[in-house]
Scaffold this motif. Structure first.
Motif, PDB file in Angstrom:
ATOM      1  N   SER A  38      23.566  52.819  50.163  1.00 22.97           N
ATOM      2  CA  SER A  38      22.818  52.885  48.896  1.00 22.97           C
ATOM      3  C   SER A  38      21.684  51.861  48.807  1.00 22.97           C
ATOM      4  O   SER A  38      20.635  52.151  48.228  1.00 22.97           O
ATOM      5  CB  SER A  38      23.760  52.738  47.698  1.00 22.97           C
ATOM      6  OG  SER A  38      24.235  51.422  47.584  1.00 22.97           O
ATOM      7  N   SER A  92      31.106  45.726  44.572  1.00 24.68           N
ATOM      8  CA  SER A  92      31.735  45.427  45.873  1.00 24.68           C
ATOM      9  C   SER A  92      30.852  44.531  46.750  1.00 24.68           C
ATOM     10  O   SER A  92      31.284  43.435  47.146  1.00 24.68           O
ATOM     11  CB  SER A  92      32.111  46.725  46.592  1.00 24.68           C
ATOM     12  OG  SER A  92      33.035  47.440  45.798  1.00 24.68           O
ATOM     13  N   ASP A  95      30.379  41.018  44.975  1.00 24.07           N
ATOM     14  CA  ASP A  95      31.542  40.125  45.094  1.00 24.07           C
ATOM     15  C   ASP A  95      31.677  39.600  46.528  1.00 24.07           C
ATOM     16  O   ASP A  95      32.020  38.435  46.738  1.00 24.07           O
ATOM     17  CB  ASP A  95      32.835  40.868  44.723  1.00 24.07           C
ATOM     18  CG  ASP A  95      33.001  41.008  43.216  1.00 24.07           C
ATOM     19  OD1 ASP A  95      32.121  40.538  42.476  1.00 24.07           O
ATOM     20  OD2 ASP A  95      34.024  41.563  42.782  1.00 24.07           O
ATOM     21  N   THR A 126      23.118  47.443  41.611  1.00 30.30           N
ATOM     22  CA  THR A 126      22.576  48.815  41.645  1.00 30.30           C
ATOM     23  C   THR A 126      23.526  49.809  40.985  1.00 30.30           C
ATOM     24  O   THR A 126      23.302  51.007  41.038  1.00 30.30           O
ATOM     25  CB  THR A 126      22.285  49.266  43.102  1.00 30.30           C
ATOM     26  OG1 THR A 126      23.532  49.359  43.797  1.00 30.30           O
ATOM     27  CG2 THR A 126      21.354  48.320  43.825  1.00 30.30           C
ATOM     28  N   THR A 127      24.641  49.322  40.418  1.00 33.66           N
ATOM     29  CA  THR A 127      25.471  50.172  39.556  1.00 33.66           C
ATOM     30  C   THR A 127      25.366  49.588  38.145  1.00 33.66           C
ATOM     31  O   THR A 127      24.744  48.534  37.954  1.00 33.66           O
ATOM     32  CB  THR A 127      26.956  50.232  40.001  1.00 33.66           C
ATOM     33  OG1 THR A 127      27.528  48.929  39.897  1.00 33.66           O
ATOM     34  CG2 THR A 127      27.103  50.754  41.406  1.00 33.66           C
ATOM     35  N   THR A 135      28.767  36.722  36.954  1.00 36.27           N
ATOM     36  CA  THR A 135      30.124  36.208  36.731  1.00 36.27           C
ATOM     37  C   THR A 135      30.513  35.215  37.837  1.00 36.27           C
ATOM     38  O   THR A 135      29.874  35.141  38.884  1.00 36.27           O
ATOM     39  CB  THR A 135      31.202  37.314  36.666  1.00 36.27           C
ATOM     40  OG1 THR A 135      31.401  37.859  37.972  1.00 36.27           O
ATOM     41  CG2 THR A 135      30.838  38.409  35.675  1.00 36.27           C
TER      42      THR A 135
HETATM   43  P1  NAP Z   1      31.023  49.776  44.338  1.00 37.51           P
HETATM   44  O1  NAP Z   1      32.397  49.770  44.915  1.00 37.51           O
HETATM   45  O2  NAP Z   1      30.186  48.574  44.571  1.00 37.51           O
HETATM   46  O3  NAP Z   1      30.214  51.067  44.834  1.00 37.51           O
HETATM   47  C1  NAP Z   1      30.769  52.371  44.668  1.00 37.51           C
HETATM   48  C2  NAP Z   1      29.910  53.402  45.351  1.00 37.51           C
HETATM   49  O4  NAP Z   1      28.640  53.512  44.710  1.00 37.51           O
HETATM   50  C3  NAP Z   1      29.616  53.083  46.817  1.00 37.51           C
HETATM   51  O5  NAP Z   1      29.871  54.245  47.543  1.00 37.51           O
HETATM   52  C4  NAP Z   1      28.137  52.732  46.824  1.00 37.51           C
HETATM   53  O6  NAP Z   1      27.484  53.091  48.030  1.00 37.51           O
HETATM   54  C5  NAP Z   1      27.613  53.566  45.687  1.00 37.51           C
HETATM   55  N1  NAP Z   1      26.373  53.054  45.078  1.00 37.51           N
HETATM   56  C6  NAP Z   1      26.126  51.814  44.603  1.00 37.51           C
HETATM   57  N2  NAP Z   1      24.885  51.753  44.090  1.00 37.51           N
HETATM   58  C7  NAP Z   1      24.313  52.971  44.275  1.00 37.51           C
HETATM   59  C8  NAP Z   1      23.043  53.523  43.953  1.00 37.51           C
HETATM   60  N3  NAP Z   1      22.121  52.821  43.287  1.00 37.51           N
HETATM   61  N4  NAP Z   1      22.797  54.814  44.287  1.00 37.51           N
HETATM   62  C9  NAP Z   1      23.761  55.560  44.926  1.00 37.51           C
HETATM   63  N5  NAP Z   1      24.988  55.088  45.229  1.00 37.51           N
HETATM   64  C10 NAP Z   1      25.261  53.811  44.908  1.00 37.51           C
HETATM   65  O7  NAP Z   1      31.172  50.087  42.766  1.00 37.51           O
HETATM   66  P2  NAP Z   1      31.304  49.189  41.457  1.00 37.51           P
HETATM   67  O8  NAP Z   1      32.122  49.963  40.523  1.00 37.51           O
HETATM   68  O9  NAP Z   1      29.978  48.703  41.020  1.00 37.51           O
HETATM   69  O10 NAP Z   1      32.128  47.904  41.925  1.00 37.51           O
HETATM   70  C11 NAP Z   1      33.538  47.901  41.942  1.00 37.51           C
HETATM   71  C12 NAP Z   1      33.998  46.563  42.488  1.00 37.51           C
HETATM   72  O11 NAP Z   1      33.561  45.509  41.616  1.00 37.51           O
HETATM   73  C13 NAP Z   1      35.512  46.487  42.549  1.00 37.51           C
HETATM   74  O12 NAP Z   1      35.930  45.849  43.744  1.00 37.51           O
HETATM   75  C14 NAP Z   1      35.866  45.636  41.336  1.00 37.51           C
HETATM   76  O13 NAP Z   1      37.090  44.952  41.473  1.00 37.51           O
HETATM   77  C15 NAP Z   1      34.670  44.685  41.290  1.00 37.51           C
HETATM   78  N6  NAP Z   1      34.394  44.058  39.973  1.00 37.51           N
HETATM   79  C16 NAP Z   1      33.945  42.785  39.970  1.00 37.51           C
HETATM   80  C17 NAP Z   1      33.686  42.119  38.789  1.00 37.51           C
HETATM   81  C18 NAP Z   1      33.213  40.705  38.827  1.00 37.51           C
HETATM   82  O14 NAP Z   1      33.002  40.087  37.789  1.00 37.51           O
HETATM   83  N7  NAP Z   1      33.021  40.125  39.975  1.00 37.51           N
HETATM   84  C19 NAP Z   1      33.846  42.785  37.562  1.00 37.51           C
HETATM   85  C20 NAP Z   1      34.303  44.115  37.583  1.00 37.51           C
HETATM   86  C21 NAP Z   1      34.543  44.754  38.803  1.00 37.51           C
HETATM   87  P3  NAP Z   1      27.234  52.033  49.258  1.00 37.51           P
HETATM   88  O15 NAP Z   1      28.608  51.673  49.757  1.00 37.51           O
HETATM   89  O16 NAP Z   1      26.397  52.770  50.218  1.00 37.51           O
HETATM   90  O17 NAP Z   1      26.551  50.828  48.642  1.00 37.51           O
END
Ligand code: NAP
Ligand code: FE
Length: 355
Positions: A38, A92, A95, A126-127, A135
């Protein structure tokens, strides 16, 4: 009043390339930490290359990143003599980038970062859900115990977060929905946290207002560029909130659905959200529904419409996940906390129980 508020990350909102003068001083050679595709597809990698020229790219971060990937990423950053880290992607890669910035400096135990150092860190979400760019948490998957560990330290607040909503435009609708509901969970749980303060409530209320104003776009799956701008901002506010308040029972019960059933993080929280919040004191939840101009029933209908068909859960899974959830630190972080029996009920009410 008695509270603290700490948010040291500089937040830049707009086009990444227009901030190039501000971020160039960061270093010479970045290691970009991202997922498989992505970061390239959304155009962020090309923009970073345009700004810095010589970049190393570690694109091996999977959803729910493992400790092994983070260690590999730190080795890669060292081998490439990176002097700072840029994380690009959803929660992901962001973090993972945080702990890569630490481990590339020093091979230190995850348990105590109090005397640790890290490389400078710039994050680009990007999400539209985690708020991880502001954070102090890095949530990693421990392959050995098959569970998520939450590393929390002020050291993990990034130096800079850049919110450039054009990178979110290619999000699959399912990821946009899941991540928007993750942000909504953060701010609702933040308002219901023991650690809520007038400042965190202010950010939470604004994020709830923004996200609820986009419910119809999320249901229809037609998310405009302006929607993305607003939802990315709301997600960032959700990070401001949970950095202060932490999350509560929704996230505590959601982790097992992700690590054991592979349900996306945001979707796992969305599935549990309605049944958890109806158990909190109504004088607290009424404030939240008032911001949305919705009753609890109307809110549940909307969330259930966005979720669609629910996953199945067996009685054995309920037992196993309940035990795991009761061990999560955030299970008791709310102004109300579930008993073990109530956690069983929450799982049973939130998914489709099969024998
Ligand atoms: P993610 O696991 O980072 O990404 C999910 C999917 O979305 C991946 O397949 C990714 O593809 C795709 N993607 C991301 N951006 C894209 C874009 N602009 N266009 C098309 N596809 C895109 O999802 P997330 O829900 O944002 O993150 C979840 C993680 O965050 C979990 O591990 C959770 O525990 C953690 N989290 C952390 C905090 C904190 O404060 N640190 C808070 C809440 C959640 P690619 O793999 O190709 O990039
Ligand atoms: Fe979350």
């Amino acid at each position: 009043m008695n509270f603290s508020f700490y948010m040291p990350t500089k937040v830049l909102v707009g086009s990444l390339t227009e901030f190039s003068d501000l971020i160039k001083g960061f270093g010479v050679k970045p290691c970009v930490v991202c997922g498989k595709s992505s970061a390239k597809l959304c155009g962020a990698l090309a923009d970073i290359k345009e700004i810095f020229g010589d970049i190393a790219v570690f694109n091996k971060i999977e959803p729910n990143p493992t400790i092994t990937s983070v260690k590999d990423g730190a080795e890669f950053a060292k081998e490439n003599n990176a002097d700072f880290i840029i994380g690009v992607g959803g929660g992901s890669p962001l973090d993972a980038a945080k702990m890569i910035a630490v481990l590339a400096e020093e091979d230190i135990s995850f348990d105590d970062l109090s005397n640790a150092k890290r490389l400078p860190l710039l994050l680009i979400p990007t999400t539209i859900g985690t708020g991880s760019e502001v954070t102090k948490y890095s949530i990693l998957t421990d392959e050995k115990s098959h569970s998520k560990i939450n590393i929390a330290s002020d050291l993990l607040f990034p130096d800079i977060a850049v919110l450039d909503a054009k990178y979110c435009r290619g999000l699959p609708v399912s990821v946009a929905r899941n991540t928007a509901l993750d942000a909504l969970s953060h701010v609702i749980e933040g308002m219901l946290s023991k650690k809520a303060s007038p400042i965190s409530d202010m950010f939470a209320a604004e994020a709830i207002r923004i996200i609820s104003s986009k419910f119809s776009s999320l249901i229809e799956g037609k998310i405009t560029d302006t929607d993305y701008e607003n939802l990315l901002f709301a997600s960032n506010l959700s990070g401001f909130v949970i950095a202060q308040t932490g999350t509560c029972a929704v996230h505590a019960c959601g982790y097992a659905l992700t690590s054991e059933k592979n349900i996306d993080h945001g979707r796992a929280n969305a599935l549990l959200l309605c049944d958890v919040i109806r158990r909190f004191p109504h004088e607290n939840t009424d404030k939240i529904f008032k911001i949305m101009h919705l009753s609890y029933i109307e809110f549940s209908l909307i969330v259930n419409t966005i979720i669609g068909e629910k996953e199945q859960i067996t009685k054995e899974e309920i037992e196993n996940f309940t035990k795991k959830s009761m061990l999560a630190k955030n299970i008791s972080n709310g102004i109300w906390a579930p008993t073990e029996d109530e956690v069983r009920e929450i799982y049973a009410n939130s998914l489709e129980v099969v024998s």
